[in-house]
Design an enzyme around this catalytic site. Structure first.
Site, PDB file in Angstrom:
ATOM      1  N   SER A   1       0.860  -1.119   0.095  1.00  0.00           N
ATOM      2  CA  SER A   1       0.022   0.184  -0.140  1.00  0.00           C
ATOM      3  C   SER A   1       0.632   1.400  -0.059  1.00  0.00           C
ATOM      4  CB  SER A   1      -0.773  -0.087   1.435  1.00  0.00           C
ATOM      5  OG  SER A   1      -1.529   1.308   1.266  1.00  0.00           O
ATOM      6  N   ASP A   2       0.568   2.325  -0.591  1.00  0.00           N
ATOM      7  CA  ASP A   2       0.998   3.331  -0.790  1.00  0.00           C
ATOM      8  C   ASP A   2       0.791   4.002   0.799  1.00  0.00           C
ATOM      9  OD1 ASP A   2       1.857   4.054  -3.301  1.00  0.00           O
ATOM     10  OD2 ASP A   2      -0.303   4.836  -3.752  1.00  0.00           O
ATOM     11  N   LYS A   3       1.676   4.751   1.237  1.00  0.00           N
ATOM     12  CA  LYS A   3       1.591   5.488   2.664  1.00  0.00           C
ATOM     13  C   LYS A   3       0.563   6.711   2.666  1.00  0.00           C
ATOM     14  CE  LYS A   3       4.693   8.246   4.415  1.00  0.00           C
ATOM     15  NZ  LYS A   3       4.249   9.459   4.637  1.00  0.00           N
TER      16      LYS A   3
ATOM     17  N   LYS B   1       8.441  -0.054  -8.575  1.00  0.00           N
ATOM     18  CA  LYS B   1       7.173  -0.816  -7.889  1.00  0.00           C
ATOM     19  C   LYS B   1       7.054  -2.201  -8.705  1.00  0.00           C
ATOM     20  CE  LYS B   1       4.181   2.715  -5.640  1.00  0.00           C
ATOM     21  NZ  LYS B   1       2.912   3.145  -5.757  1.00  0.00           N
TER      22      LYS B   1
ATOM     23  N   THR C   1      -1.337  -1.020  -4.640  1.00  0.00           N
ATOM     24  CA  THR C   1      -2.050   0.401  -4.773  1.00  0.00           C
ATOM     25  C   THR C   1      -1.375   1.241  -5.576  1.00  0.00           C
ATOM     26  OG1 THR C   1      -1.576   1.362  -2.703  1.00  0.00           O
ATOM     27  CG2 THR C   1      -3.220   0.152  -2.532  1.00  0.00           C
TER      28      THR C   1
END
Ligand code: ADP
Ligand code: MG
Length: 917
Positions: free
Chosen positions: A331-333, A623, A640
């Site tokens: 997940s993105d932060k 990514k 994401t």
């Protein structure tokens, strides 16, 4: 202004000519009245949606299943033999089956298509001097459109301004390399691919920015002319449905072989060939789970709907299945795990630390100097000049605004930038007056790839302000401004200490710098800020974790799903936030930096992605490598992303997830799933629903196949023993289609079971029918055979009426089936607690409807004379009905035994990952 849009490109005209033709204005855009008027003339900027394929074809395709061929042929032979009723019933049932299948498919397709439609594409336009976000379909010719990387070009544009603009036109020209755009007029007779001053609808901005005037909308655009309409075919096939298709093909061959064998052996034993033909057809019909395809489609469609209700929009159906098996979520932060509500709390300038009070974007609060004894005090005589300059840099090098509605302040634009405006406002520095006094000449907007933004401002000496990540700026700075406002050399060690101090508190750190420009400089480029910047200071902002995301992280971990944070942010900031959210597997957060990953070979990387919890300063292009490394370890990966460069990773991931609110169009197009609330918790919710779908499918199989098994055993054994068939092919069809569907479809609506998220993910290599499921099916099949055969033989010998004997065998089977259905359903669990705790039935009441309907249909099946003729059944007397109820009793212990060998809610197996906490 042309009264009708001409089918022409405007690449050969100059910018002023085009502006004139469309009576537009590059500075202010169109007026509202003008837009309304053009809207009347030209209509929506929207291609008509053509229905995928004609309905009749969709219906006919329902018959394109190997299993149905057998039925159609069997009907044909029956007709040839003169049993017209038989033939009619067989054909009738197949048609009913096709209708059900067709309606279900159409519904599922419609549901997915309308979900996709609900997500509108937006575009940025200039109208009445204001920059607005509007739905792309509201554009009219002459509108001034602003493009930025990640956008989908909303209409055909003649470009008027570009900054390193690159557009991917592969959808139109087939050319996969993005095209560099320019604004100069071009010769008239050149091909589409060479018209570099145009941006065509449907292509994607991969880099840079640009401004253009709309010259064609809707079906007058180039894509519009190619396709005239957008075909929206939803693909309903998934790995699972393909597995089913393969399974039924194998089954078909098996059945054909077995049926032929039965036929030949029977003939050899001197049976009449009419009897043997009936046996062979009955065998074929009995072995085929006719209702299964419909149940699969319904279950998947229900899953899609449930996910949508929980903010996850499925764009590609296979994602539903993959979600149920997800083992890792990356997940993105910023914005996904955190609120994206930034507030500056600490500033470092001129070698001093300052504290900022207040919360949110409201300008309430003040800035104080932090003393060594950690007390903070207000300023007596004005702001220190270096602090002021650092704050001004944050306001000027900024593309966002604050908006006040009643008492709440919010950001229009990037929250990171909003926080900077608020911080300056706390020192009484006003954005509007600063912007007016230092007017902006040019800008390089923020791109994740560069990690900085720069603006050029007018003045006696024009000045460039730069803001960005510490790493991207300090290497360009040769000096800094000290406390006494004198330039000194930059001390990297001291700076590093200041950064660490902020980042360890979980603050997102931005660095600020400036540079004097040349006297007559009007534009800036990346080269202008490569060296000789003067460092101004740091601002650290808090972005609190979303509370529901913390809970979701925890839920994932109990479900054996790893959560990994991937961010462009500083490693220390990311580590602290990860720690607060409980993302780490071990005592300490294991974190890697993008640069470290870049140096690793594939094997080291595979190890790092398994061990790491946090991946910081990761470039979007890395990514993809992370996803591939995880997949090489056998993981099923949800990822994401929201940026342009995230698209390859989103495509590669098993569940590519894009942001519905904040994401770029490019990311959305590449994704399998969209989050309407950009929230990590919704990924977790979707996983939960995905697991429920899989579980309900398994239940449907566990429910359907034992009946097929029991029927086939009955036919095979009776045929070999040359006894009367206890059940005829038509009756089997009734059982497998009508009765099975009424009882199985409600299974698709079953809610999730309690322990669902306490189990590890299913093994990605696990076959659809596992060993224990097979044992369950065989056990219950055997019981069903004994039941059918036993009741039939007993009733035949006591009543001497073969029709009654057959009817009783069927009714008994259905009653036992009800008990079995309850044993695998949530309704059964609910009933148990009703008996134990006298509570209300809360789970799956729709199953009750299914059961009641099934019983009613069975009653009609035997008591109504028409059905007696069609299906060769006979009305039963009350005491015969009672006998049919008896097999429900032994079914109880058998069902318990089946649940013991194959727990319907899955087995909470100890999983190595679960024990790590
Ligand atoms: P993430 O979204 O994972 O936090 P980004 O790629 O958005 O990562 O940001 C990476 C870094 O770029 C941030 O840590 C910050 O230092 C810097 N940054 C973020 N937004 C801006 C902006 N609007 N202007 C300048 N720098 C920015
Ligand atoms: Mg970001």
């Amino acid at each position: 202004m042309p009264a009708q849009l001409q089918f022409r490109s405007y690449h050969d005209l100059t910018s002023p000519e085009v502006t004139k033709v469309f009576d537009s204005n590059l500075k202010t855009g169109l007026t509202a009245e003008e837009v309304a008027r053009r809207y009347e003339t030209y209509g929506w900027n929207q291609l008509p949606v053509k229905p995928g394929r004609p309905a009749w074809l969709g219906f006919l395709l329902q018959f394109n299943q190997p299993l149905l061929y057998i039925l159609l042929i069997a009907g044909g032979v029956k007709a040839f033999l003169g049993s017209w009723t038989n033939a009619a019933v067989i054909w009738g049932v197949t048609i009913i089956n096709a209708v059900i299948g067709y309606v279900q498919e159409a519904k599922a397709e419609g549901a997915i298509a309308s979900l996709a439609k609900a997500v509108t594409t937006e575009t940025t336009v200039l109208r009445e001097g204001q920059t607005l976000r509007i739905p792309s379909q509201d554009l009219v010719p002459g509108d001034v459109v602003l493009l930025t990387s990640g956008d989908k070009v909303p209409a055909d544009l003649r470009l008027m301004k570009t900054r390193s603009l690159q557009i991917d036109e592969s959808a139109l020209t087939g050319e996969s390399v993005p095209v560099d755009k320019s604004i100069q007029p071009l010769p008239e007779d050149i091909s589409l691919a060479e018209r570099t001053n145009m941006a065509y609808a449907g292509s994607f901005v991969t880099f840079g920015q640009g401004t253009g005037i709309v010259v064609a909308t809707a079906d007058t655009t180039e894509v519009g002319q190619i396709s005239q309409s957008m075909t929206q075919r939803v693909n309903l096939s998934t790995p699972l449905t393909r597995k089913f298709a393969k399974f039924s093909r194998i089954l078909l061959y098996g059945i054909l072989a077995l049926a032929t064998l039965t036929f030949v052996i029977g003939l050899g034993q001197g049976e009449s060939w009419i009897y043997m033909f009936e046996a062979a057809v009955a065998l074929a019909v009995s072995a085929i789970p006719e209702g299964l395809p419909a149940v699969v489609t319904i279950t998947l469609a229900i899953g899609v709907n449930r996910m949508a209700r929980r903010h996850a929009i499925i764009r590609k159906l296979p994602a539903v299945e993959a979600l149920g098996g997800a083992t890792v979520i990356c997940s993105d932060k910023t914005g996904t795990l955190t609120e994206n509500q930034m507030t500056v709390q600490a500033i470092y300038a001129g070698g001093e630390h300052y504290e900022v009070s207040g919360s949110g974007y409201s300008p309430k609060g003040d800035i104080r100097l932090t003393r060594r004894d950690s007390s903070a005090e207000p300023f007596e005589d004005g702001l220190p000049p270096i602090l002021e300059e650092c704050l001004i840099a944050g306001v000027l090098c900024n593309d966002s605004q604050l908006k006040q509605t009643d008492d709440t302040w919010s950001v229009v634009g990037d929250p990171t930038e909003g926080a900077l405006i608020t911080a300056a406002a706390k020192a009484s520095l006003n954005q509007a007056s600063l912007a007016a006094s230092r007017s902006r000449l040019d800008a390089i907007p923020f791109e994740s790839q560069y990690q900085y933004m720069a603006t050029l401002h007018d003045g006696v000496v024009p000045v460039i302000y730069v803001k960005g990540s510490v790493e991207s700026l300090t290497s360009r700075c040769s000096q800094m401004i000290g406390h006494d406002h004198q330039k000194t050399v930059l001390d990297p060690v001291q700076l590093e200490k200041a950064v660490e101090q902020m980042a360890e508190q979980g603050l997102r750190v931005l660095a600020f710098a400036k540079k004097e420009a040349h006297a007559h400089q009007h534009s800036i480029d990346h080269e202008d800020i490569e060296t000789d910047l003067t460092f101004l200071g740091l601002q650290g902002m808090i972005d609190p974790p979303r509370p529901e995301a913390i809970a979701a992280v925890h839920a994932c971990q109990s479900a054996g799903i790893q959560v990994k944070m991937i961010t462009g942010d500083h490693i220390a900031t990311a580590r602290t936030i990860a720690h607060r959210m409980g993302i780490q597997k071990a005592e300490q957060v294991v974190a890697f930096e993008g640069q470290q990953l870049a140096r690793m070979d594939d094997r080291q990387l595979a190890q790092a992605v398994e061990d790491g919890d946090v991946f910081a300063r990761v470039a979007p292009t890395q990514k993809l490598r992370l996803v591939e490394a995880l997949q090489s370890k056998g993981e099923v990966v949800a990822m994401t992303g929201d940026g342009v460069n995230d698209a390859p990773a989103l495509k590669q991931a098993d569940i590519g997830t894009a942001m519905g609110k904040g994401g770029t169009e490019v990311a959305r197009e590449a994704a399998d799933m969209l989050l309407t609330d950009d929230n990590f918790a919704s990924v977790e919710a979707a996983v939960e629903e995905g697991r429920t779908v899989y579980q309900n499918l398994r239940k449907a199989i566990a429910f359907l196949l034992p009946v097929n098994g029991g029927e086939s055993m009955t036919i095979l054994i009776s045929a070999f023993l040359a006894r009367d068939l206890p059940i005829l092919s038509l009756q089997i069809l009734w059982l497998n289609l009508i009765n099975s569907l009424t009882m199985t479809v409600p299974l698709a609506f079953e809610p999730k079971s309690n322990g669902l998220m306490q189990q590890p993910p299913r093994n990605p290599n696990e076959p659809l029918i596992t060993g224990r499921l097979l044992r369950r099916i065989l056990t219950v099949s055997l019981f069903n055979w004994i039941l059918i055969f036993g009741i039939f033989e007993w009733a035949k010998s006591t009543t001497g009426d073969i029709a009654i004997a057959r009817t009783m065998a069927i009714q008994a089977l259905v009653f036992a089936r009800i008990v079995y259905l309850l044993s695998i359903s949530q309704l059964g669990i609910s009933l148990l607690s009703v008996i134990r705790h006298r509570s209300k039935i809360t789970r799956a009441p729709i199953l009750i409807v299914g059961i009641v309907a099934a019983v009613a249909l069975q009653f009609i099946f035997s008591q109504w004379s028409v059905m007696n003729t069609l299906f060769e059944t006979a009305p039963l007397a009350p005491e015969q009905w009672l006998v049919c109820l008896l097999p429900m009793l032994p079914m109880v212990p058998l069902a318990i035994f089946a649940n013991f060998i194959d727990p319907p809610q899955g087995k909470a197996v100890a999983h190595p990952r679960l024990n790590m906490h």
